[in-house]
Design a protein around this motif. Sequence first.
Motif, PDB file in Angstrom:
ATOM      1  N   GLY A 120      42.682  46.817  50.537  1.00 28.33           N
ATOM      2  CA  GLY A 120      42.494  45.723  49.572  1.00 28.33           C
ATOM      3  C   GLY A 120      43.403  45.950  48.382  1.00 28.33           C
ATOM      4  N   PRO A 121      43.613  44.923  47.561  1.00 30.67           N
ATOM      5  CA  PRO A 121      44.596  45.030  46.471  1.00 30.67           C
ATOM      6  C   PRO A 121      44.262  46.095  45.437  1.00 30.67           C
ATOM      7  CG  PRO A 121      43.387  42.946  46.349  1.00 30.67           C
ATOM      8  CD  PRO A 121      43.019  43.587  47.645  1.00 30.67           C
ATOM      9  N   ASN A 122      42.970  46.365  45.218  1.00 30.40           N
ATOM     10  CA  ASN A 122      42.632  47.304  44.148  1.00 30.40           C
ATOM     11  C   ASN A 122      43.068  48.738  44.414  1.00 30.40           C
ATOM     12  OD1 ASN A 122      41.537  45.429  42.422  1.00 30.40           O
ATOM     13  ND2 ASN A 122      39.548  45.488  43.440  1.00 30.40           N
ATOM     14  N   SER A 123      43.365  49.033  45.697  1.00 30.52           N
ATOM     15  CA  SER A 123      43.853  50.383  45.999  1.00 30.52           C
ATOM     16  C   SER A 123      45.249  50.616  45.462  1.00 30.52           C
ATOM     17  CB  SER A 123      43.889  50.610  47.507  1.00 30.52           C
ATOM     18  OG  SER A 123      42.654  50.306  48.058  1.00 30.52           O
ATOM     19  N   TYR A 124      45.947  49.532  45.134  1.00 27.39           N
ATOM     20  CA  TYR A 124      47.357  49.681  44.753  1.00 27.39           C
ATOM     21  C   TYR A 124      47.578  49.204  43.330  1.00 27.39           C
ATOM     22  CZ  TYR A 124      47.083  49.842  49.745  1.00 27.39           C
ATOM     23  OH  TYR A 124      46.697  50.149  51.021  1.00 27.39           O
ATOM     24  N   TYR A 125      46.705  49.670  42.442  1.00 28.86           N
ATOM     25  CA  TYR A 125      46.844  49.243  41.050  1.00 28.86           C
ATOM     26  C   TYR A 125      46.633  50.440  40.141  1.00 28.86           C
ATOM     27  CZ  TYR A 125      46.953  45.454  37.588  1.00 28.86           C
ATOM     28  OH  TYR A 125      47.291  44.606  36.560  1.00 28.86           O
ATOM     29  N   PHE A 126      46.082  50.215  38.975  1.00 29.96           N
ATOM     30  CA  PHE A 126      46.078  51.261  37.961  1.00 29.96           C
ATOM     31  C   PHE A 126      45.370  52.552  38.371  1.00 29.96           C
ATOM     32  CE2 PHE A 126      47.362  47.983  34.845  1.00 29.96           C
ATOM     33  CZ  PHE A 126      48.425  48.685  34.303  1.00 29.96           C
ATOM     34  N   THR A 127      44.242  52.434  39.061  1.00 27.47           N
ATOM     35  CA  THR A 127      43.500  53.652  39.393  1.00 27.47           C
ATOM     36  C   THR A 127      44.363  54.631  40.186  1.00 27.47           C
ATOM     37  OG1 THR A 127      41.575  52.230  39.524  1.00 27.47           O
ATOM     38  CG2 THR A 127      41.311  54.478  40.303  1.00 27.47           C
ATOM     39  N   GLN A 128      45.024  54.104  41.213  1.00 27.17           N
ATOM     40  CA  GLN A 128      45.891  54.956  42.023  1.00 27.17           C
ATOM     41  C   GLN A 128      47.083  55.445  41.194  1.00 27.17           C
ATOM     42  OE1 GLN A 128      45.342  56.212  44.877  1.00 27.17           O
ATOM     43  NE2 GLN A 128      47.312  56.876  45.679  1.00 27.17           N
ATOM     44  N   THR A 129      47.590  54.583  40.324  1.00 28.66           N
ATOM     45  CA  THR A 129      48.716  54.979  39.463  1.00 28.66           C
ATOM     46  C   THR A 129      48.319  56.154  38.560  1.00 28.66           C
ATOM     47  OG1 THR A 129      49.463  52.700  39.474  1.00 28.66           O
ATOM     48  CG2 THR A 129      50.406  54.127  37.795  1.00 28.66           C
ATOM     49  N   TYR A 143      50.461  43.268  42.336  1.00 28.08           N
ATOM     50  CA  TYR A 143      49.005  43.144  42.330  1.00 28.08           C
ATOM     51  C   TYR A 143      48.598  41.673  42.314  1.00 28.08           C
ATOM     52  CZ  TYR A 143      44.167  43.676  40.788  1.00 28.08           C
ATOM     53  OH  TYR A 143      42.805  43.615  40.691  1.00 28.08           O
ATOM     54  N   VAL A 144      49.265  40.900  41.483  1.00 29.73           N
ATOM     55  CA  VAL A 144      48.945  39.471  41.408  1.00 29.73           C
ATOM     56  C   VAL A 144      49.208  38.805  42.753  1.00 29.73           C
ATOM     57  CG1 VAL A 144      49.603  37.279  40.352  1.00 29.73           C
ATOM     58  CG2 VAL A 144      49.288  39.292  38.920  1.00 29.73           C
ATOM     59  N   VAL A 145      50.345  39.165  43.358  1.00 26.85           N
ATOM     60  CA  VAL A 145      50.675  38.529  44.636  1.00 26.85           C
ATOM     61  C   VAL A 145      49.672  38.942  45.721  1.00 26.85           C
ATOM     62  CG1 VAL A 145      52.396  38.402  46.478  1.00 26.85           C
ATOM     63  CG2 VAL A 145      53.100  38.238  44.078  1.00 26.85           C
ATOM     64  N   PHE A 146      49.312  40.226  45.774  1.00 25.72           N
ATOM     65  CA  PHE A 146      48.309  40.652  46.768  1.00 25.72           C
ATOM     66  C   PHE A 146      47.024  39.844  46.608  1.00 25.72           C
ATOM     67  CE2 PHE A 146      50.176  45.209  46.545  1.00 25.72           C
ATOM     68  CZ  PHE A 146      51.167  44.857  47.436  1.00 25.72           C
ATOM     69  N   ASN A 147      46.666  39.560  45.371  1.00 25.93           N
ATOM     70  CA  ASN A 147      45.428  38.838  45.102  1.00 25.93           C
ATOM     71  C   ASN A 147      45.546  37.338  45.329  1.00 25.93           C
ATOM     72  OD1 ASN A 147      43.000  40.315  44.091  1.00 25.93           O
ATOM     73  ND2 ASN A 147      44.581  41.288  42.849  1.00 25.93           N
ATOM     74  N   ALA A 148      46.746  36.814  45.042  1.00 24.89           N
ATOM     75  CA  ALA A 148      46.876  35.354  45.011  1.00 24.89           C
ATOM     76  C   ALA A 148      47.333  34.760  46.341  1.00 24.89           C
ATOM     77  CB  ALA A 148      47.853  34.953  43.899  1.00 24.89           C
TER      78      ALA A 148
END
Lengths: 354, 237, 299
Positions: free
Chosen positions: A243-252, A145-150
Amino acid sequence: MNHLLRTARNSALPIIVLTAVGTLIYFFAEAYQVRIAYAFFMNLVVAIGLQVFMGNSGVVSFGHVSFMGVSAYVVAILTIPLALKKTQIPDAPFGLGFVQFDVVTAILIALAVTVAFAWVSGLLIKRVSGAAGEILTLAVLVICYVVFNAWIDLTRGPRSLYGIPIASSLPWAMLASAFVIFVAKFFRDSEDGLQLRASSENMLAARSMGVRVERLRLKAWVLSGFLVAIGGVLHATYLGTIGPNSYYFTQTFLIMAMVILGGMRSVSGVIVGTALISVGSELARTLENGPMVFGTKLPTMFGLTGFFLGAVIVLCMTLRRDGIMGDDEFEDVLRNRRASKAAKAAADTAAQAV
Amino acid sequence: MLELSNITVQYGVVKAVRGVSLKVEKGEIVSLLGPNGAGKSSLVSAAVGILPVAGGTIRFEGTDITKKPAETVVAMGLTLTPEGRRVFADLSVAENLHLGAATRKDRDGVAADIEKYLKMFPILGERYHQTAKTLSGGEQQMLAIARSLMSRPKLLMLDEPSLGLAPRIVDRIFELMLDLKRDGLTMLVVEQNATDALGISDRGYILASGSLVYEGDAKAMVDSEDLMEAYLGSGVH
Amino acid sequence: MEYFIQQLVNALSVGSEYALLALGLAIVFSIIGLVNFAHGELITVAGYAMFFAAATWLPNPWLALPIGIGGAALAAIVFEKVAFRAIRNASTNTGILTAFGVSIIVQNVFIIFVATRPKPVQTPDFLSSMITIGELTVPTLQVLETVVTTIAIAALLIILKKTTVGMAMRAASKDFMAVRLMGIKANWVIQSAFIISGILAGIAAVFIISRRGAVDPFMGSVPVLKAFVACVLGGLGSLQGAVIGGVALGVFEVLLQVTLPQEITAYRDAIVFGVVGLVLVAFPQGLLGRKVELGDKEA
């Protein structure tokens, strides 16, 4: 060969049912219903992919959604037309700003890259067990997630990448989930799957019988990473924007609830769980927006979907820890029912004879 | 005082104890004997409430304690010194004793008891501020017994108190038990070391494969060579 | 030199925050083996308790502090009673997933009943002031955070050493059954552990909120991830490990922040997690953890 045939026979029922429902929806339902069905099949692919690791190794993973993200980003970066790329990620490294692949090649590369990533991360994951290992899977999620964002030059950072050619549609998602169901069941009943499941129940016994737990755990991790990557491909090539938010906690949360509700040790369980959660969260989403019920407008309640998912997880864990299906697959349920019917018939005959 | 009727203890589908009944009267020392795996530990663990009972009833001083958790049973005055001692290894001797008295509110009484048991077990006084893991096996056993006594039990159950200890220490522990009996403590002793245990006991029970196979007067049991041979095998030496 | 001391104070304060949170996680883990994913939500609850107190009946920011800490402690009790008691003897997996569920529920309750947007919370003014000692100027908050953490750890040590419940907690982390054989109620020991973890999280929350000046439903997730890292680094379940892991993590983060070139600082958390991953692979029990052999009795 035998094992292949047996798996084919055992996977046939869920695949046929899902395909039938999917086909009906594809041809007769409204566009938004087709979209919901697509999301169902995509999440099914991811959930079963996660089951392959969690269900067989007994280790909870919070990191799998990252595999979805990696493959989706690779597909996106390789397929977005050059003109659009110039406006979005003009400084893309490795000359990626100047290449564009056809969708099939891009997908193959995306899957290969994700598998390579799964393998490297798996080399670390396999060596740490218990709670620390599970926190390590969390580290995978956070790092990606950090890498997708950074890595703004490559991923456009927190902003969405758009312009991915829309190559997928419901039939593709159905095909992919059929493939994933087959592979997951094949692995579950294979020698490796059996040994890994045995080791998750009793590590000491399995080790003393010569089961190489770490090697099997790595195998399951990479295989499940591959399957989840297919989910990422389905995501990117259907939406056209990621976008990065699709692959973080919500989807998890979503995927975890699906896997747990149905029963993480059973592929059939995950199918059931995915179906129920999909319907449930669709209902929750409707309620969230404050629908009209009997002429009164209900208040909007954002957060209801998340609340629903959390409640499902907690209730499942406190009331029915093994999920709806427990250790059983559909064929086990059918066989047991047939067996108990036969037993009852036999008992009846015996009773009559007396 | 303690009355187990028809007790069954189960691990999954395996029955460790099958319908065992036994009684301990006030002021007695009773031995519970039998080979390894006979279900002795399961029975006393169930009696104190750390294992669930699958069938039967347990009464202590007339009260039904079958479903009561260990913490309640201990507070009522029925205590177990568990097999393998289970002293709190990272805590000091002082802290172990203090925890033993956790159910008590009488500070002065606790202090007096600590003094009393340090006299009874002088080695614990010497090691008072050391952590329990630095003690020898025999010392740990004494600490475990003293710790149980700190709750002022009316009936103390001891699970294999002689396990893994040198004969000299075993003798010392059995002597101590006689002293405790003289002070009015009732005891149920689980032992594989049958001769020594019966030597200090009033009565004995023999358990084999989860069932009661014999009960009777301790003196008579020691004298019956057949009995000792048949059920307690290596116990006779 | 001045810059160095300022950064050192900064590192210690960040480390203190992580240590407080990690300690709470470690106490609960050492006693019932629960990896409490919902620990971060204690911070969130503390934050909203402060927000509501300020917004409704108690506009005094001084009173907000004990209310925040009390709110976190209360939330810890409720989590234990409602969710964790039902799964007490279950596997680590069941525990981690239940806690995960609790965390989602709490976040979404605040989304439903308050809002997703951050809400401002007022804390006493002096928390945002600066202390000047000679040439040196440092934020009061940072100094206070380190001092309060030290006091809290000292108080915890006294509780663990001198009180019956403290001794029982230490004993229970190794052998819960034997603790029950002392006539000590399991619920009492476990609840005390949760209350302590709640108070420690509440103290951390006060500082976190003073720094941010606002609360939102997700404010607990990042700190709890860091606390996990600190715990794992120090060896899961080890209390000294949690403190050392927390301080080490804080120092490491500030070090990265100060030394890395601007364009790489965005990757800071990825680097932190990556390094921790590598440490874990080399020392699977954490830097200070006790090696547990397979087949050892599960405490």
